[in-house]
Design a protein around this motif. Structure first.
Motif, PDB file in Angstrom:
ATOM      1  N   LEU A  52       0.828  -1.210   0.000  1.00 44.19           N
ATOM      2  CA  LEU A  52       0.000   0.000   0.000  1.00 44.19           C
ATOM      3  C   LEU A  52       0.865   1.266   0.000  1.00 44.19           C
ATOM      4  N   ALA A  53       1.929   1.268   0.782  1.00 41.36           N
ATOM      5  CA  ALA A  53       2.815   2.436   0.835  1.00 41.36           C
ATOM      6  C   ALA A  53       3.501   2.659  -0.507  1.00 41.36           C
ATOM      7  N   ILE A  54       3.940   1.578  -1.149  1.00 41.90           N
ATOM      8  CA  ILE A  54       4.583   1.702  -2.462  1.00 41.90           C
ATOM      9  C   ILE A  54       3.578   2.202  -3.495  1.00 41.90           C
ATOM     10  N   PHE A  55       2.363   1.650  -3.460  1.00 44.09           N
ATOM     11  CA  PHE A  55       1.316   2.115  -4.381  1.00 44.09           C
ATOM     12  C   PHE A  55       1.037   3.600  -4.169  1.00 44.09           C
ATOM     13  N   ASN A  56       0.967   4.033  -2.913  1.00 42.39           N
ATOM     14  CA  ASN A  56       0.708   5.446  -2.610  1.00 42.39           C
ATOM     15  C   ASN A  56       1.823   6.324  -3.171  1.00 42.39           C
ATOM     16  N   PHE A  57       3.069   5.897  -3.013  1.00 47.42           N
ATOM     17  CA  PHE A  57       4.188   6.689  -3.520  1.00 47.42           C
ATOM     18  C   PHE A  57       4.157   6.763  -5.043  1.00 47.42           C
ATOM     19  N   ILE A  58       3.895   5.620  -5.699  1.00 45.87           N
ATOM     20  CA  ILE A  58       3.840   5.615  -7.163  1.00 45.87           C
ATOM     21  C   ILE A  58       2.715   6.513  -7.656  1.00 45.87           C
TER      22      ILE A  58
ATOM     23  N   ILE B  14      -7.043  13.427  -4.417  1.00 45.05           N
ATOM     24  CA  ILE B  14      -7.605  12.146  -4.839  1.00 45.05           C
ATOM     25  C   ILE B  14      -6.765  10.992  -4.297  1.00 45.05           C
ATOM     26  N   GLY B  15      -5.448  11.159  -4.265  1.00 49.01           N
ATOM     27  CA  GLY B  15      -4.577  10.118  -3.714  1.00 49.01           C
ATOM     28  C   GLY B  15      -4.890   9.832  -2.254  1.00 49.01           C
ATOM     29  N   PHE B  16      -5.145  10.873  -1.474  1.00 50.19           N
ATOM     30  CA  PHE B  16      -5.494  10.702  -0.066  1.00 50.19           C
ATOM     31  C   PHE B  16      -6.823   9.966   0.087  1.00 50.19           C
ATOM     32  N   VAL B  17      -7.813  10.390  -0.683  1.00 52.15           N
ATOM     33  CA  VAL B  17      -9.137   9.746  -0.613  1.00 52.15           C
ATOM     34  C   VAL B  17      -9.035   8.286  -1.055  1.00 52.15           C
ATOM     35  N   LEU B  18      -8.306   8.029  -2.125  1.00 48.60           N
ATOM     36  CA  LEU B  18      -8.127   6.663  -2.620  1.00 48.60           C
ATOM     37  C   LEU B  18      -7.427   5.788  -1.580  1.00 48.60           C
ATOM     38  N   MET B  19      -6.374   6.302  -0.967  1.00 45.98           N
ATOM     39  CA  MET B  19      -5.643   5.511   0.034  1.00 45.98           C
ATOM     40  C   MET B  19      -6.504   5.251   1.266  1.00 45.98           C
TER      41      MET B  19
END
Length: 106
Positions: free
Chosen positions: A31-37, A70-75
């Motif tokens: 999840l952390a790697i996906f968030n960074f990407i 959007i990244g925050f909401v998605l995560m």
């Protein structure tokens, strides 16, 4: 002394909670790697344009809106879904399987 050591290693059974914990740790890292990407892709992909070419969403540059908002909401949604449906509840007692061991010995 080596006979006692041999006997203790033969009866050792790893705690099954460790296998669950390792799997869940890998999920957290993924999840952390996906968030960074996600963040990097939108922040540097769309943000590398000159500021004159930016488009704006709700008053924010599109790269910022997609990477941070959007990244925050998605995560948050992904963490909630994974916590609810993938992660398991495990007892945190010192030896939660001691009762079953004692019952099986009787």
């Amino acid at each position: 002394m080596s006979a006692n050591k041999q006997a203790s290693t033969d009866t050792y059974k790893p705690d099954p909670r460790f296998k669950i914990a390792h799997k869940e740790a890998l999920i957290g890292v993924a999840l952390a790697i996906f968030n960074f990407i996600w963040w990097y892709g939108f922040a540097y992909g769309l943000g590398s344009r000159p500021p004159e070419e930016y488009t704006y969403i709700l008053g924010l540059p599109d790269w910022f809106f997609y990477s941070c908002v959007i990244g925050f909401v998605l995560m948050c949604a992904l963490v909630i879904i994974i916590t609810k449906f993938v992660l398991k509840e495990v007892p945190l007692d010192a030896d939660p399987y001691a009762e079953t061991k004692e019952e099986s010995q009787k």
